[in-house]
Design an enzyme around this catalytic site. Structure first.
Site, PDB file in Angstrom:
ATOM      1  N   ASP A 273       0.851  -1.334  -0.017  1.00  0.00           N
ATOM      2  CA  ASP A 273      -0.063   0.079  -0.081  1.00  0.00           C
ATOM      3  C   ASP A 273       0.689   1.036  -0.075  1.00  0.00           C
ATOM      4  O   ASP A 273       0.240   2.366   0.196  1.00  0.00           O
ATOM      5  CB  ASP A 273      -0.954  -0.030   1.185  1.00  0.00           C
TER       6      ASP A 273
ATOM      7  N   HIS B 282      20.660   1.471 -21.063  1.00  0.00           N
ATOM      8  CA  HIS B 282      19.908   1.801 -20.076  1.00  0.00           C
ATOM      9  C   HIS B 282      20.164   1.201 -18.557  1.00  0.00           C
ATOM     10  O   HIS B 282      19.441   0.436 -18.103  1.00  0.00           O
ATOM     11  CB  HIS B 282      18.264   1.585 -20.323  1.00  0.00           C
TER      12      HIS B 282
ATOM     13  N   ASP C 145      24.380   9.184 -17.294  1.00  0.00           N
ATOM     14  CA  ASP C 145      23.402   9.921 -18.050  1.00  0.00           C
ATOM     15  C   ASP C 145      22.246  10.274 -17.013  1.00  0.00           C
ATOM     16  O   ASP C 145      21.661   9.417 -16.590  1.00  0.00           O
ATOM     17  CB  ASP C 145      22.830   8.888 -19.036  1.00  0.00           C
TER      18      ASP C 145
ATOM     19  N   ASP D  71      18.539  16.495 -19.374  1.00  0.00           N
ATOM     20  CA  ASP D  71      18.909  14.999 -20.075  1.00  0.00           C
ATOM     21  C   ASP D  71      20.555  15.348 -20.490  1.00  0.00           C
ATOM     22  O   ASP D  71      20.794  15.768 -21.695  1.00  0.00           O
ATOM     23  CB  ASP D  71      17.952  14.795 -20.900  1.00  0.00           C
TER      24      ASP D  71
ATOM     25  N   HIS E 143      21.211   3.538 -31.690  1.00  0.00           N
ATOM     26  CA  HIS E 143      20.249   4.301 -31.210  1.00  0.00           C
ATOM     27  C   HIS E 143      20.304   5.437 -32.081  1.00  0.00           C
ATOM     28  O   HIS E 143      20.957   5.912 -32.757  1.00  0.00           O
ATOM     29  CB  HIS E 143      20.218   4.803 -29.634  1.00  0.00           C
TER      30      HIS E 143
ATOM     31  N   HIS F 219      16.274  13.193 -29.350  1.00  0.00           N
ATOM     32  CA  HIS F 219      14.778  13.002 -29.072  1.00  0.00           C
ATOM     33  C   HIS F 219      14.237  14.556 -28.780  1.00  0.00           C
ATOM     34  O   HIS F 219      15.154  15.387 -28.037  1.00  0.00           O
ATOM     35  CB  HIS F 219      14.321  12.019 -28.003  1.00  0.00           C
TER      36      HIS F 219
ATOM     37  N   HIS G 187      11.393  11.881 -22.922  1.00  0.00           N
ATOM     38  CA  HIS G 187      11.037  11.678 -24.229  1.00  0.00           C
ATOM     39  C   HIS G 187      10.018  12.424 -24.663  1.00  0.00           C
ATOM     40  O   HIS G 187       8.728  12.015 -24.679  1.00  0.00           O
ATOM     41  CB  HIS G 187      11.049  10.233 -24.859  1.00  0.00           C
TER      42      HIS G 187
ATOM     43  N   GLU H 262      22.923  13.345 -28.878  1.00  0.00           N
ATOM     44  CA  GLU H 262      23.814  12.331 -28.115  1.00  0.00           C
ATOM     45  C   GLU H 262      24.233  11.185 -28.804  1.00  0.00           C
ATOM     46  O   GLU H 262      23.820   9.896 -28.558  1.00  0.00           O
ATOM     47  CB  GLU H 262      22.790  12.136 -27.040  1.00  0.00           C
TER      48      GLU H 262
ATOM     49  N   TYR I  32      29.713   2.192 -28.686  1.00  0.00           N
ATOM     50  CA  TYR I  32      29.303   1.003 -27.645  1.00  0.00           C
ATOM     51  C   TYR I  32      30.147  -0.113 -28.048  1.00  0.00           C
ATOM     52  O   TYR I  32      29.637  -0.848 -29.067  1.00  0.00           O
ATOM     53  CB  TYR I  32      27.996   0.822 -27.380  1.00  0.00           C
TER      54      TYR I  32
ATOM     55  N   ARG J 292      29.134   8.168 -24.614  1.00  0.00           N
ATOM     56  CA  ARG J 292      28.210   8.875 -25.396  1.00  0.00           C
ATOM     57  C   ARG J 292      28.225  10.458 -24.553  1.00  0.00           C
ATOM     58  O   ARG J 292      28.691  10.688 -23.441  1.00  0.00           O
ATOM     59  CB  ARG J 292      26.792   8.189 -24.494  1.00  0.00           C
TER      60      ARG J 292
ATOM     61  N   GLU K 122      26.036  13.936 -24.539  1.00  0.00           N
ATOM     62  CA  GLU K 122      24.645  14.482 -24.751  1.00  0.00           C
ATOM     63  C   GLU K 122      24.454  15.840 -24.287  1.00  0.00           C
ATOM     64  O   GLU K 122      24.663  16.095 -22.914  1.00  0.00           O
ATOM     65  CB  GLU K 122      23.528  13.476 -24.163  1.00  0.00           C
TER      66      GLU K 122
END
Length: 439
Positions: free
Chosen positions: A37, A241, A258, A269, A348, A352, A359, A383, A387, A411, A413
């Site tokens: 709960d 991710h 990130d 971001d 990728h 975005h 996003h 970005e 990899y 990366r 960004e």
């Protein structure tokens, strides 16, 4: 927080102009249960919030420009002192009118009774069929009853249209007030990244870096993370991710972070990648230089009047040419790009939309072949990355990757605003040049 009530009213007015004699219905976000709960911190549905600024659950907003008296109606939870002792204060019915500008407000319990008066003379219903199936069925049921009586009345909604197609293009172009919110979100995000770079050292755990980042978010007035923070050292940076954040930082690791702050529901971001010990290895430096060049050239390609896809295509070409120079890709540049043989290294898109959602909403393409044209007020991320996973499997006809490159993920960004004459990098306060980040 930063958005005046008059702006919400102006947004509704613009939306009303677009739906004419229709009636639009928006449902608040549900509360989500973390376990048993215990609930997550409430986060309002972005469309609902964009038009109302109202931040409570179990609410419905109705916009009916054709109604002679009530054009903006809120159905909300009424005041209940006993419950509010447990769950916090509510604005209630009077607050919905006095503070949020509703022409009329009712208890949410009266929705089924009161809603038909705002639908029966509308020529169509505007509603997005979302994840709340029970509420979807409620709206469809109201519409079916009205359709059944249409022959006798000669009026009523003859169709349901998706609100996204009208509202989301509005949300794409950010107002001056929204840009101030985004600047605040990105400034806090930048401060957190700079703190993380100062704090990171061999022997720390990824979660300790995460704690410093998210401490900064809250310390500076942010709601918290805009999304689960990625703090990925070593080969973990090859997982796009990665959120476990439980590895101990080692000598010669790169650390990919990130992370972005949410401020008043507007989001930063940012991604940066840097050496934990302060110095890139030869291979790390070589790959980092390729990604940085791709990112800088992609940012240059962000200009008003240019197709959205241009900056992605720019980044891909730089990455491909860089990998070919290293012998990690072989063949014809155009063929490699067309056949996407670079995908094992870069899987990728390059960015975005960014705004109330990380996003953010809005079209990327207008039809099968035509990309959205960048306009002043658009905000997007840029970005690119590379990899090279430990178990990378090259595309057909491409060479095996030597061991020295494996386990490196990079990366970079930034958040970029399209302006009338170019672009503004909102996250420029976080260093990314090699001579700035090497200790």
């Amino acid at each position: 927080m930063g958005i005046d009530r008059s702006e919400y009213r102006q947004r509704r007015e613009r939306f009303m102009e677009k739906i004419g004699s229709g009636t639009a219905i928006f449902r608040s976000a549900p509360t989500a249960v973390m376990h048993n709960d215990v609930e997550y911190i409430y986060r309002q549905d972005s469309d609902f919030f964009y038009l109302t600024g109202f931040n409570e659950p179990d609410a419905v907003a109705v916009i009916a420009p054709h109604h002679p008296e009530h054009r903006f109606i809120l159905f909300v939870q009424p005041k209940d002192p006993a419950l509010e002792t447990w769950t916090g204060y509510r604005y209630g019915i009077e607050g919905a009118k006095a503070i949020f500008g509703a022409d009329e407000a009712y208890s949410i319990a009266e929705l089924d009774e009161k809603l038909p008066q705002y639908l029966e003379k509308a020529d169509r219903i505007y509603y997005h069929l979302g994840r709340d199936r029970a509420f979807n069925e409620k709206i469809l049921s109201h519409w079916q009853r009205l359709i059944a009586t249409y022959p006798k009345r000669g009026m009523g909604p003859v169709a349901i249209e998706d609100t996204n197609l009208i509202l989301h293009p509005m949300r794409q172009i950010k107002s001056p007030a929204e840009l101030e919110m985004l600047r605040k979100a990105t400034a806090i995000s930048a401060a957190a990244h700079n703190r993380a770079r100062e704090f990171a050292k061999i022997g720390h755990y990824e979660y300790q870096i995460q704690a410093e980042i998210e401490h900064t978010f809250r310390l500076e007035g942010g709601i918290g993370p805009a999304y689960p923070s990625i703090v990925a050292s070593g080969a973990n940076a090859c997982i796009l991710h990665y959120i476990e954040n439980n590895r101990q930082l080692q000598d010669n690791d790169l650390l990919l972070i990130d992370a972005g702050c949410s401020y008043g529901y507007y989001n930063g971001d940012i991604t940066r990648t840097f050496p934990v010990n302060g110095k890139f290895t030869s291979e790390q430096r070589t790959l980092y230089e390729i990604v940085l060049e791709a990112q800088l050239k992609a940012i240059e390609a962000v200009q008003p009047g240019k197709p959205y896809n241009d900056f992605h295509d720019t980044a891909v070409r730089v990455l491909v040419e860089g990998l070919m120079d290293l012998g990690l890709l072989v063949g014809d540049v155009e063929e490699i790009i067309k056949e996407e043989k670079y995908k094992p290294f870069y899987m990728h898109r390059t960015g975005h939309w960014l705004g109330l959602d990380v996003h953010d909403v809005g079209l990327y393409k207008c039809g099968e072949e035509t990309w959205q044209i960048l306009q002043p007020g658009h905000v997007l991320t840029v970005e690119p990355g590379l990899y090279i996973a430990p178990d990378i499997k090259p595309a057909e006809g491409q060479p095996e990757v030597p061991e020295k490159w494996r386990g490196i993920g990079i990366r970079i960004e930034d958040d970029v605003l399209v302006t009338a004459d170019g672009r503004e990098v909102l996250t420029a306060a976080v260093p990314k040049a090699i001579d700035e980040i090497e200790k």
